[in-house]
Design an enzyme around this catalytic site. Structure first.
Site, PDB file in Angstrom:
ATOM      1  CB  CYS A   1      -0.983  -0.010   1.163  1.00 35.37           C
ATOM      2  SG  CYS A   1      -0.396   0.763   2.660  1.00 35.37           S
TER       3      CYS A   1
ATOM      4  CG  HIS B   1      -2.238   5.473   1.784  1.00 32.99           C
ATOM      5  ND1 HIS B   1      -3.445   4.891   1.481  1.00 32.99           N
ATOM      6  CD2 HIS B   1      -2.080   6.500   0.906  1.00 32.99           C
ATOM      7  CE1 HIS B   1      -4.003   5.553   0.479  1.00 32.99           C
ATOM      8  NE2 HIS B   1      -3.203   6.520   0.116  1.00 32.99           N
ATOM      9  CG  HIS B   2      -0.068   2.683   6.251  1.00 26.18           C
ATOM     10  ND1 HIS B   2      -1.300   2.604   5.649  1.00 26.18           N
ATOM     11  CD2 HIS B   2      -0.176   3.580   7.252  1.00 26.18           C
ATOM     12  CE1 HIS B   2      -2.138   3.429   6.260  1.00 26.18           C
ATOM     13  NE2 HIS B   2      -1.485   4.031   7.237  1.00 26.18           N
TER      14      HIS B   2
ATOM     15  CD  GLN C   1      -8.293  -4.528  -3.155  1.00 28.17           C
ATOM     16  OE1 GLN C   1      -7.828  -4.599  -2.026  1.00 28.17           O
ATOM     17  NE2 GLN C   1      -9.358  -5.205  -3.547  1.00 28.17           N
TER      18      GLN C   1
HETATM   19 ZN    ZN Z   1      -2.076   1.283   4.079  1.00 27.52          ZN
END
Ligand code: ZN
Length: 204
Positions: A89, A91-92, A130
């Site tokens: 992902c 974001h992380h 996703q």
């Molecule tokens: Zn994430």
């Protein structure tokens, strides 16, 4: 290639710089990068990144360019089911582990099924969300094969949800992109869903 790639005037950091960044994160975690157990960690992490993100070195469009046009009038759905993939992902940087189901209804060209799995990998091995992963796979197949329709369904677990934040193991996220006949024709879409629900031939 696209906005996923680095801007051309930003030079890629050297391996030494990347390893140094890992040492910084190790210190940020509260550990000592100089201790024996962590000695080779920066170089291992950097090599792991090469593997996790090797999709940036692949052009998914060219993977599909070799097509077979002799399909003997085959005009039914081609479905490749349960393509396991690993992504991260954006974001992380946490893993996204899932399965993709990729279907298309050919018009005049078909492609080797292993190529569909390689397109999934080429986009999965990048920093992703996703929804975009799903759309990119579908749009690429649609652009290159020009079929009557494309459907991509992805179900996956996001480790940024299971191991941090809300801590919700066992939750899966499902996304789909339907193009052409799969979007417009209810019967075609139902036929696909019936194929997806059938027990698999491989018994898995
Ligand atoms: Zn994430």
């Amino acid at each position: 290639m696209s906005s996923d790639s680095q801007p051309e005037n930003t030079p890629r950091p050297s391996r030494t710089e990347a390893e140094q960044a890992v040492r910084t994160l190790l210190r940020w975690a509260g550990d000592n990068p100089a201790r024996e157990g962590l000695h080779d960690t920066p170089s291992r992490v950097v090599r792991a990144y090469e593997e996790f993100f090797e999709g940036y070195n692949t052009n998914p469009h060219t993977l599909l360019e070799r097509t077979f046009s002799e399909v003997e009038g085959y005009d039914e759905i081609v479905l490749l089911r349960d393509i396991r993939f690993e992504s991260h992902c954006e974001h992380h940087l946490a893993p996204i582990i899932g399965r993709a189901h990729v279907a298309y209804l050919p018009k005049k060209r078909v492609v080797g099924i292993s190529k569909l799995a390689r397109v999934v990998d080429a986009y999965a091995r990048r920093l992703q969300i996703q929804e975009r992963l799903t759309a990119q796979i579908a749009n690429t197949i649609n652009d290159v094969l020009e079929p009557q329709g494309v459907a991509v369904i992805i179900e996956s677990a996001h480790e940024c949800m299971t191991t941090r934040g809300v801590h919700r193991p066992g939750v899966s996220m499902v996304t789909s992109t339907m193009l052409g006949v799969f979007r417009e024709n209810t019967n075609t879409r139902q036929e696909l869903l019936a194929m997806l629900n059938r027990p698999s031939a491989s018994g898995v």
